[in-house]
Design a protein around this motif. Structure first.
Motif, PDB file in Angstrom:
ATOM      1  N   LYS A 102       1.331  -0.858  -0.085  1.00 56.68           N
ATOM      2  CA  LYS A 102      -0.159   0.223  -0.121  1.00 56.68           C
ATOM      3  C   LYS A 102       0.600   1.131  -0.030  1.00 56.68           C
ATOM      4  O   LYS A 102       0.512   2.225   0.803  1.00 56.68           O
ATOM      5  CB  LYS A 102      -1.145  -0.538   0.827  1.00 56.68           C
ATOM      6  N   ALA A 103       1.686   1.672  -0.898  1.00 55.56           N
ATOM      7  CA  ALA A 103       2.661   2.900  -1.150  1.00 55.56           C
ATOM      8  C   ALA A 103       1.670   3.477  -1.272  1.00 55.56           C
ATOM      9  O   ALA A 103       0.906   4.595  -1.878  1.00 55.56           O
ATOM     10  CB  ALA A 103       3.542   2.257  -2.044  1.00 55.56           C
ATOM     11  N   GLN A 104       2.728   4.513  -0.556  1.00 54.75           N
ATOM     12  CA  GLN A 104       2.350   6.500  -0.382  1.00 54.75           C
ATOM     13  C   GLN A 104       2.472   6.609  -1.987  1.00 54.75           C
ATOM     14  O   GLN A 104       1.225   7.805  -2.342  1.00 54.75           O
ATOM     15  CB  GLN A 104       3.323   7.224   0.485  1.00 54.75           C
ATOM     16  N   LYS A 105       3.845   6.568  -2.730  1.00 49.26           N
ATOM     17  CA  LYS A 105       4.042   6.449  -4.319  1.00 49.26           C
ATOM     18  C   LYS A 105       4.841   6.607  -4.493  1.00 49.26           C
ATOM     19  O   LYS A 105       5.488   5.158  -4.237  1.00 49.26           O
ATOM     20  CB  LYS A 105       3.638   8.620  -3.823  1.00 49.26           C
ATOM     21  N   ILE A 106       4.600   6.475  -5.899  1.00 48.08           N
ATOM     22  CA  ILE A 106       6.080   6.134  -6.662  1.00 48.08           C
ATOM     23  C   ILE A 106       6.266   7.210  -7.212  1.00 48.08           C
ATOM     24  O   ILE A 106       5.564   8.196  -8.178  1.00 48.08           O
ATOM     25  CB  ILE A 106       4.938   4.493  -7.737  1.00 48.08           C
ATOM     26  N   VAL A 107       7.717   7.452  -6.997  1.00 50.68           N
ATOM     27  CA  VAL A 107       8.483   7.997  -8.220  1.00 50.68           C
ATOM     28  C   VAL A 107       9.372   7.118  -9.668  1.00 50.68           C
ATOM     29  O   VAL A 107      10.070   6.685  -9.049  1.00 50.68           O
ATOM     30  CB  VAL A 107       9.599   8.884  -6.871  1.00 50.68           C
ATOM     31  N   ILE A 108       9.047   7.743 -10.671  1.00 52.48           N
ATOM     32  CA  ILE A 108      10.054   7.049 -11.196  1.00 52.48           C
ATOM     33  C   ILE A 108      10.789   8.184 -12.319  1.00 52.48           C
ATOM     34  O   ILE A 108      10.810   8.969 -12.491  1.00 52.48           O
ATOM     35  CB  ILE A 108       8.722   6.782 -12.512  1.00 52.48           C
ATOM     36  N   GLY A 109      11.866   7.826 -12.078  1.00 51.29           N
ATOM     37  CA  GLY A 109      12.299   8.649 -12.603  1.00 51.29           C
ATOM     38  C   GLY A 109      13.072   8.655 -13.912  1.00 51.29           C
ATOM     39  O   GLY A 109      13.519   6.702 -14.116  1.00 51.29           O
ATOM     40  N   THR A 110      13.489   8.833 -14.657  1.00 55.04           N
ATOM     41  CA  THR A 110      13.266   8.174 -16.313  1.00 55.04           C
ATOM     42  C   THR A 110      14.572   9.241 -17.056  1.00 55.04           C
ATOM     43  O   THR A 110      15.407  10.405 -16.324  1.00 55.04           O
ATOM     44  CB  THR A 110      12.140   8.303 -16.984  1.00 55.04           C
ATOM     45  N   ASP A 111      14.689   8.958 -18.497  1.00 57.56           N
ATOM     46  CA  ASP A 111      15.627  10.125 -19.142  1.00 57.56           C
ATOM     47  C   ASP A 111      15.005  11.288 -19.711  1.00 57.56           C
ATOM     48  O   ASP A 111      15.534  12.069 -20.534  1.00 57.56           O
ATOM     49  CB  ASP A 111      16.811   9.385 -20.496  1.00 57.56           C
ATOM     50  N   THR A 112      14.085  11.214 -19.664  1.00 58.42           N
ATOM     51  CA  THR A 112      13.334  12.256 -20.012  1.00 58.42           C
ATOM     52  C   THR A 112      12.089  13.185 -19.037  1.00 58.42           C
ATOM     53  O   THR A 112      12.059  12.285 -17.667  1.00 58.42           O
ATOM     54  CB  THR A 112      11.978  12.367 -20.490  1.00 58.42           C
ATOM     55  N   ASP A 113      11.600  14.328 -18.774  1.00 61.41           N
ATOM     56  CA  ASP A 113      10.806  15.145 -17.809  1.00 61.41           C
ATOM     57  C   ASP A 113       9.489  15.026 -17.865  1.00 61.41           C
ATOM     58  O   ASP A 113       8.888  15.144 -18.591  1.00 61.41           O
ATOM     59  CB  ASP A 113      11.359  16.414 -17.923  1.00 61.41           C
ATOM     60  N   GLY A 114       9.085  13.676 -17.758  1.00 61.24           N
ATOM     61  CA  GLY A 114       8.086  13.134 -17.806  1.00 61.24           C
ATOM     62  C   GLY A 114       7.691  12.606 -18.890  1.00 61.24           C
ATOM     63  O   GLY A 114       8.196  12.233 -19.936  1.00 61.24           O
ATOM     64  N   LEU A 115       6.074  12.033 -19.202  1.00 58.33           N
ATOM     65  CA  LEU A 115       5.974  11.168 -20.648  1.00 58.33           C
ATOM     66  C   LEU A 115       5.113  12.988 -21.803  1.00 58.33           C
ATOM     67  O   LEU A 115       4.843  13.706 -21.040  1.00 58.33           O
ATOM     68  CB  LEU A 115       3.966  11.381 -19.873  1.00 58.33           C
ATOM     69  N   PHE A 116       5.273  12.722 -22.301  1.00 53.92           N
ATOM     70  CA  PHE A 116       5.317  13.404 -24.163  1.00 53.92           C
ATOM     71  C   PHE A 116       3.997  13.062 -25.125  1.00 53.92           C
ATOM     72  O   PHE A 116       4.549  12.164 -25.389  1.00 53.92           O
ATOM     73  CB  PHE A 116       6.212  14.109 -24.663  1.00 53.92           C
ATOM     74  N   LEU A 149      -2.083  13.352 -15.929  1.00 53.74           N
ATOM     75  CA  LEU A 149      -3.017  12.582 -16.389  1.00 53.74           C
ATOM     76  C   LEU A 149      -3.584  12.322 -15.582  1.00 53.74           C
ATOM     77  O   LEU A 149      -3.082  11.231 -14.178  1.00 53.74           O
ATOM     78  CB  LEU A 149      -1.689  11.289 -17.110  1.00 53.74           C
ATOM     79  N   THR A 150      -4.860  11.573 -15.301  1.00 52.90           N
ATOM     80  CA  THR A 150      -5.711  10.561 -14.875  1.00 52.90           C
ATOM     81  C   THR A 150      -6.328   9.338 -15.351  1.00 52.90           C
ATOM     82  O   THR A 150      -5.135   8.942 -16.501  1.00 52.90           O
ATOM     83  CB  THR A 150      -7.720  11.006 -14.994  1.00 52.90           C
ATOM     84  N   LEU A 151      -6.120   8.622 -14.660  1.00 53.47           N
ATOM     85  CA  LEU A 151      -6.382   6.929 -15.301  1.00 53.47           C
ATOM     86  C   LEU A 151      -6.533   6.535 -16.454  1.00 53.47           C
ATOM     87  O   LEU A 151      -5.816   6.090 -17.758  1.00 53.47           O
ATOM     88  CB  LEU A 151      -6.726   6.103 -14.188  1.00 53.47           C
ATOM     89  N   SER A 204      -5.015   3.544  -6.597  1.00 53.15           N
ATOM     90  CA  SER A 204      -5.144   4.629  -6.396  1.00 53.15           C
ATOM     91  C   SER A 204      -3.332   5.702  -5.720  1.00 53.15           C
ATOM     92  O   SER A 204      -3.572   6.241  -4.919  1.00 53.15           O
ATOM     93  CB  SER A 204      -6.342   5.639  -4.779  1.00 53.15           C
ATOM     94  N   VAL A 205      -2.484   4.457  -5.999  1.00 56.08           N
ATOM     95  CA  VAL A 205      -1.409   4.904  -5.780  1.00 56.08           C
ATOM     96  C   VAL A 205      -0.688   6.002  -6.456  1.00 56.08           C
ATOM     97  O   VAL A 205      -1.152   5.904  -8.131  1.00 56.08           O
ATOM     98  CB  VAL A 205      -0.125   3.630  -5.488  1.00 56.08           C
ATOM     99  N   HIS A 206      -0.543   7.605  -6.097  1.00 60.00           N
ATOM    100  CA  HIS A 206       0.005   8.654  -6.606  1.00 60.00           C
ATOM    101  C   HIS A 206       1.265   8.270  -6.929  1.00 60.00           C
ATOM    102  O   HIS A 206       2.579   7.689  -6.996  1.00 60.00           O
ATOM    103  CB  HIS A 206      -0.266  10.291  -6.085  1.00 60.00           C
ATOM    104  N   VAL A 207       1.344   8.268  -8.949  1.00 58.20           N
ATOM    105  CA  VAL A 207       2.325   8.447  -9.883  1.00 58.20           C
ATOM    106  C   VAL A 207       3.944   9.495 -10.223  1.00 58.20           C
ATOM    107  O   VAL A 207       2.298  10.395 -11.235  1.00 58.20           O
ATOM    108  CB  VAL A 207       2.843   7.452 -11.015  1.00 58.20           C
ATOM    109  N   THR A 208       4.765  10.028 -10.092  1.00 51.91           N
ATOM    110  CA  THR A 208       5.459  11.537 -10.632  1.00 51.91           C
ATOM    111  C   THR A 208       6.771  10.456 -11.304  1.00 51.91           C
ATOM    112  O   THR A 208       7.290   9.475 -11.044  1.00 51.91           O
ATOM    113  CB  THR A 208       6.286  11.790  -9.202  1.00 51.91           C
TER     114      THR A 208
END
Ligand code: IP8
Length: 267
Positions: free
Chosen positions: A168-182, A198-200, A236-240
């Protein structure tokens, strides 16, 4: 005793390795990320990293993802792919230990078994003991045994979603090679527009249109990665999703500060 719901950080293989060249780490970035993790000073952090140019080329060469086809060279390929991942993991661990993070790696091949590529079994004994004593577990995309296919590749993204649901994670942070999704590939198109939120539903609509990865990627590039994350967003886990190759975005995202990137929420 640590009962806090975890924060799960994924360090993408495209950020921590150079996918254009086989087995090429980006040690300066790995070091800076370790510094950001130390600075965030979280006692409920789980780190998962991807395979990048260490895991994917070897897994692709021996067809590991699609399972054991009675070809004995594949057994060596399974062993070699796991070994390549332990080499990359060693570099991540070097940096974390250097920065005095109490990080201990957990090899998914030793405690996860899948069925048709989906996690079927996880021995969480070590993970639970780590949480009790406030260690930072570090997992990674790995080769795993599969009850139907013999073996396969378990992506870091499936691990992230699985652990997020289980604990039941508080949140997920994904670090990638771009500043998010484009809306298209920002590396090849300067007109590419970022998605700030983005919504689900929006994510599900976007997922099939997302690009393939640069270099070899046996787990399906960004589209495959997002498909794995959808169950966590549904729960409902928040993803950044943010850039991990420069700046302080990972530190900022881990400590609830705004970042350049994409925030994904169920609704
Ligand atoms: O980069 C894949 O993990 P990912 C790991 O998170 C291997 O998809 C072994 C290719």
């Amino acid at each position: 005793m640590n009962d806090a719901r975890p924060i799960i950080l994924k360090l993408g293989g495209s950020a921590i390795t150079d996918k254009a060249e086989e087995a090429k780490p980006r040690t300066d970035i790995i070091n800076r990320l370790a510094e950001e993790i130390k600075r965030a000073d979280l006692d409920n952090l789980i780190v998962v990293h991807g395979g990048g140019s260490f895991g994917h080329p070897t897994a692709a060469k021996y067809g590991i993802k699609d399972g054991y086809k009675e070809d004995p060279t594949q057994k060596f390929g399974f062993a070699e792919t796991h070994h390549m991942m332990t080499v990359l993991n060693g570099l991540v661990m070097d940096a974390l230990i250097w920065h005095e993070v109490p990080a201990v790696s957990i090899a998914p091949s030793n405690c996860f078994v899948t069925e048709n590529c989906k996690v079927k079994f996880f021995d969480e004994t070590v993970m639970k003991n780590m949480a009790k004593l406030i260690f930072t577990p570090v997992l990674y995309g790995d080769v795993v045994f599969d009850e139907k296919l013999g073996f396969t590749v378990l992506s870091g993204d499936q691990l992230v979603a699985y652990l997020a649901l289980k604990y039941k994670a508080q949140k997920i942070v994904i670090g990638t090679d771009t500043d998010g999704l484009f809306d298209c590939d920002p590396k090849t198109n300067p007109e590419a527009k970022p998605f700030k939120k983005l919504t689900l539903k929006e994510l599900k609509d976007l997922q099939p249109k997302l690009g393939k990865a640069q270099g070899t990627d046996v787990t399906g590039g960004m589209a495959g990665k997002i498909a794995e994350l959808i169950p966590a967003v549904e729960a409902s886990v928040h993803v950044t999703i943010t850039g991990a190759t420069k700046g302080l975005s990972i530190y900022r995202a881990l400590t609830d500060q705004s970042v350049l990137g994409t925030e994904i929420e169920k609704a």
